[in-house]
Scaffold this motif. Sequence first.
Motif, PDB file in Angstrom:
ATOM      1  N   PHE A 156       3.696   5.667  -5.657  1.00 37.85           N
ATOM      2  CA  PHE A 156       3.566   5.647  -7.117  1.00 37.85           C
ATOM      3  C   PHE A 156       2.519   6.660  -7.582  1.00 37.85           C
ATOM      4  O   PHE A 156       2.744   7.410  -8.532  1.00 37.85           O
ATOM      5  N   LEU A 157       1.380   6.704  -6.904  1.00 38.68           N
ATOM      6  CA  LEU A 157       0.322   7.635  -7.298  1.00 38.68           C
ATOM      7  C   LEU A 157       0.736   9.083  -7.092  1.00 38.68           C
ATOM      8  O   LEU A 157       0.513   9.942  -7.956  1.00 38.68           O
ATOM      9  N   VAL A 158       1.378   9.357  -5.958  1.00 35.98           N
ATOM     10  CA  VAL A 158       1.786  10.735  -5.676  1.00 35.98           C
ATOM     11  C   VAL A 158       2.893  11.162  -6.635  1.00 35.98           C
ATOM     12  O   VAL A 158       2.838  12.254  -7.224  1.00 35.98           O
ATOM     13  N   LEU A 209       2.140   1.724  -3.526  1.00 34.00           N
ATOM     14  CA  LEU A 209       1.072   2.239  -4.388  1.00 34.00           C
ATOM     15  C   LEU A 209       0.847   3.729  -4.143  1.00 34.00           C
ATOM     16  O   LEU A 209       0.704   4.514  -5.093  1.00 34.00           O
ATOM     17  N   PHE A 210       0.833   4.134  -2.894  1.00 34.85           N
ATOM     18  CA  PHE A 210       0.641   5.547  -2.552  1.00 34.85           C
ATOM     19  C   PHE A 210       1.771   6.401  -3.121  1.00 34.85           C
ATOM     20  O   PHE A 210       1.528   7.463  -3.717  1.00 34.85           O
ATOM     21  N   GLY A 266       3.619   9.863  -9.574  1.00 34.78           N
ATOM     22  CA  GLY A 266       3.063   9.930 -10.920  1.00 34.78           C
ATOM     23  C   GLY A 266       2.278  11.206 -11.135  1.00 34.78           C
ATOM     24  O   GLY A 266       2.373  11.841 -12.189  1.00 34.78           O
ATOM     25  N   GLY A 267       1.505  11.591 -10.140  1.00 29.02           N
ATOM     26  CA  GLY A 267       0.750  12.846 -10.244  1.00 29.02           C
ATOM     27  C   GLY A 267       1.662  14.050 -10.340  1.00 29.02           C
ATOM     28  O   GLY A 267       1.413  14.979 -11.122  1.00 29.02           O
ATOM     29  N   TRP A 282       0.825  -1.211   0.000  1.00 29.77           N
ATOM     30  CA  TRP A 282       0.000   0.000   0.000  1.00 29.77           C
ATOM     31  C   TRP A 282       0.858   1.259   0.000  1.00 29.77           C
ATOM     32  O   TRP A 282       0.524   2.267  -0.632  1.00 29.77           O
TER      33      TRP A 282
END
Length: 66
Positions: A49-51, A46-47, A53-54, A43
């Motif tokens: 990666f999302l941050v 994933l967090f 990537g954004g 998790w």
Amino acid sequence: MVQTPQQRLANQKYAKREEKKHGKPESLTAKKDSPKPPISRGWIALFVFLVAGGLILEVLNLFFGH
């Protein structure tokens, strides 16, 4: 009943001999477990990666956007 010095020495020798037979006490050999984090590594990855990537998309949009 009070032990004589001879009995005390005999008991110490016996205790050492028995300790070698049985190994060390569990309290000395037990490893201390490190506390588990409340969130698993998956998790967290994933967090991140999302941050990340954004952020990358926002920087690209800033330079190459309208």
